[in-house]
Design an enzyme around this catalytic site. Sequence first.
Site, PDB file in Angstrom:
ATOM      1  CG  ASP A  28      32.248  36.007  38.961  1.00  0.00           C
ATOM      2  OD1 ASP A  28      32.987  36.632  38.184  1.00  0.00           O
ATOM      3  OD2 ASP A  28      32.673  35.375  39.949  1.00  0.00           O
ATOM      4  CE  LYS A  29      36.323  34.899  32.057  1.00  0.00           C
ATOM      5  NZ  LYS A  29      37.717  35.069  32.535  1.00  0.00           N
ATOM      6  CG  HIS A  30      35.561  29.923  36.625  1.00  0.00           C
ATOM      7  ND1 HIS A  30      36.432  30.220  37.652  1.00  0.00           N
ATOM      8  CD2 HIS A  30      35.963  28.727  36.109  1.00  0.00           C
ATOM      9  CE1 HIS A  30      37.317  29.245  37.753  1.00  0.00           C
ATOM     10  NE2 HIS A  30      37.061  28.331  36.836  1.00  0.00           N
ATOM     11  CB  SER A  31      38.652  31.585  32.409  1.00  0.00           C
ATOM     12  OG  SER A  31      39.520  30.904  31.516  1.00  0.00           O
ATOM     13  CB  THR A  63      42.883  36.565  38.049  1.00  0.00           C
ATOM     14  OG1 THR A  63      42.362  36.024  36.837  1.00  0.00           O
ATOM     15  CG2 THR A  63      42.427  38.014  38.181  1.00  0.00           C
ATOM     16  NE  ARG A  65      39.491  16.974  42.368  1.00  0.00           N
ATOM     17  CZ  ARG A  65      39.194  18.113  41.744  1.00  0.00           C
ATOM     18  NH1 ARG A  65      38.785  19.167  42.436  1.00  0.00           N
ATOM     19  NH2 ARG A  65      39.297  18.206  40.442  1.00  0.00           N
ATOM     20  CB  SER A  78      36.591  22.174  42.310  1.00  0.00           C
ATOM     21  OG  SER A  78      37.607  23.033  42.782  1.00  0.00           O
ATOM     22  CE  LYS A 116      37.152  27.961  43.599  1.00  0.00           C
ATOM     23  NZ  LYS A 116      37.270  26.498  43.509  1.00  0.00           N
ATOM     24  CE  LYS A 117      33.670  31.911  39.656  1.00  0.00           C
ATOM     25  NZ  LYS A 117      34.298  33.244  39.778  1.00  0.00           N
TER      26      LYS A 117
END
Length: 435
Positions: free
Chosen positions: A80-83, A120, A168, A183, A187-188
């Site tokens: 996977d990828k996260h931005s 997204t 937060r 955070s 999730k990942k």
Amino acid sequence: MIPQEIIRRKRDGETLSADDIQAFISSLAAGRLSEGQIGAFAMAVWFKGMTRDETVALTSAMARSGDILGWADIDRPIADKHSTGGVGDNVSLMLAPIAVACGLAVPMISGRGLGHTGGTLDKLESIPGYAITPDATLFRKTVREVGCAIIGQTGALAPADGKLYAVRDVTATVDSIPLITASILSKKLAAGLQTLVLDVKVGNGAFMSERSGAEALARSLVDVANGAGVKTSALITDMNQPLADAAGNVVEIRNCLDFLAGRKKGTRLETVVLAFAAEMLASSGIVASPDEGKDRAAEALSSGKAADVFARMVHMLGGPSDLLERPDAYLVRAPHIRPVLASQSGWLRACDAREIGIGVIDLGGGRRHPSDRIDHRVGFADLLPLGTYVNRGDPIGTVHAADETAAEAAASALADAYLIGDSEPLLPAVISARL
């Protein structure tokens, strides 16, 4: 140990044990903590920070607060990828199908827009019928049969993160690197990944506007993810202008379809998408080097294989089967579309990307409050990249608005966001570092 004792120790700058952190997060997930206790813990972390081991323990505890997905029935590497978020950042939409066309499986848990950055999930909701929160059976079936599914976080995945983030958000503790790291990564980790690639953005359109902050966040994310058992790397990318030539929801879906059809060659967006595809493929062992990965990704794009994966994912998750062939039949256009014209001749030297993101919100394409409804039709399209020479009266972009008044205000805001000068600008590299 009682919660207030854990809070006291962190307030006083002590290092918490993994057991302390697990106990606190277990109590949080079970609803046994007050909002005051959660806020006090977050504020103590904001002021005193956390060591790498503490952040690994926090991330792992938050991941274990709900379901952990398993993919034993899939014989592909799970990646996977996260931005960290930006304006016109629709990379995930094209990257996931490219990665699948090259041999990976990508169960991508994405989010909605945050602040001035687009989400997204909001973009995918522009597609009629697309289920951003399918049940677990359909999610797993889509990943197994198509190779990827881009969906939203369910309540069963890392629920402690949602509870902590809500506090937060109203206690001025969002911008803590240990809390941001936990955070994002909880999730990942809960998604059952084997490898992860991170896009950490820096610039006036990013949450980290300074290079030092972006590097610190990238280093924290990489160190903690690897410490938690997920092979992870990060690229630092420029966000001093919109990444795509569109910012909005349906306009970015159209941009995605154009990209998959090969109509965005030579753009900054192509550079970023192919670089992340190459990183994912090399990290997962599909290819021996990023250079080989980039060639493999480019072939998947030019051959149409990636477009086919995207089309099948959309259809399996409830969208139309012929979206790529008949986008105008499904993607609704805004009723008022007008060009924004250059006020003078010269080079596009600088851009306030954050103000463009705010402009999308002002048009109704983002949220000021969580309950706000989004107008998916609105936004900006046909944005010229910095370094382009324009003559006075040339279009530098297009506004898509719900009414003429909104279109006029957005056109003025977009024009004000660009600086036009007499000399060609020296622009930063779109990808400046790898960690």
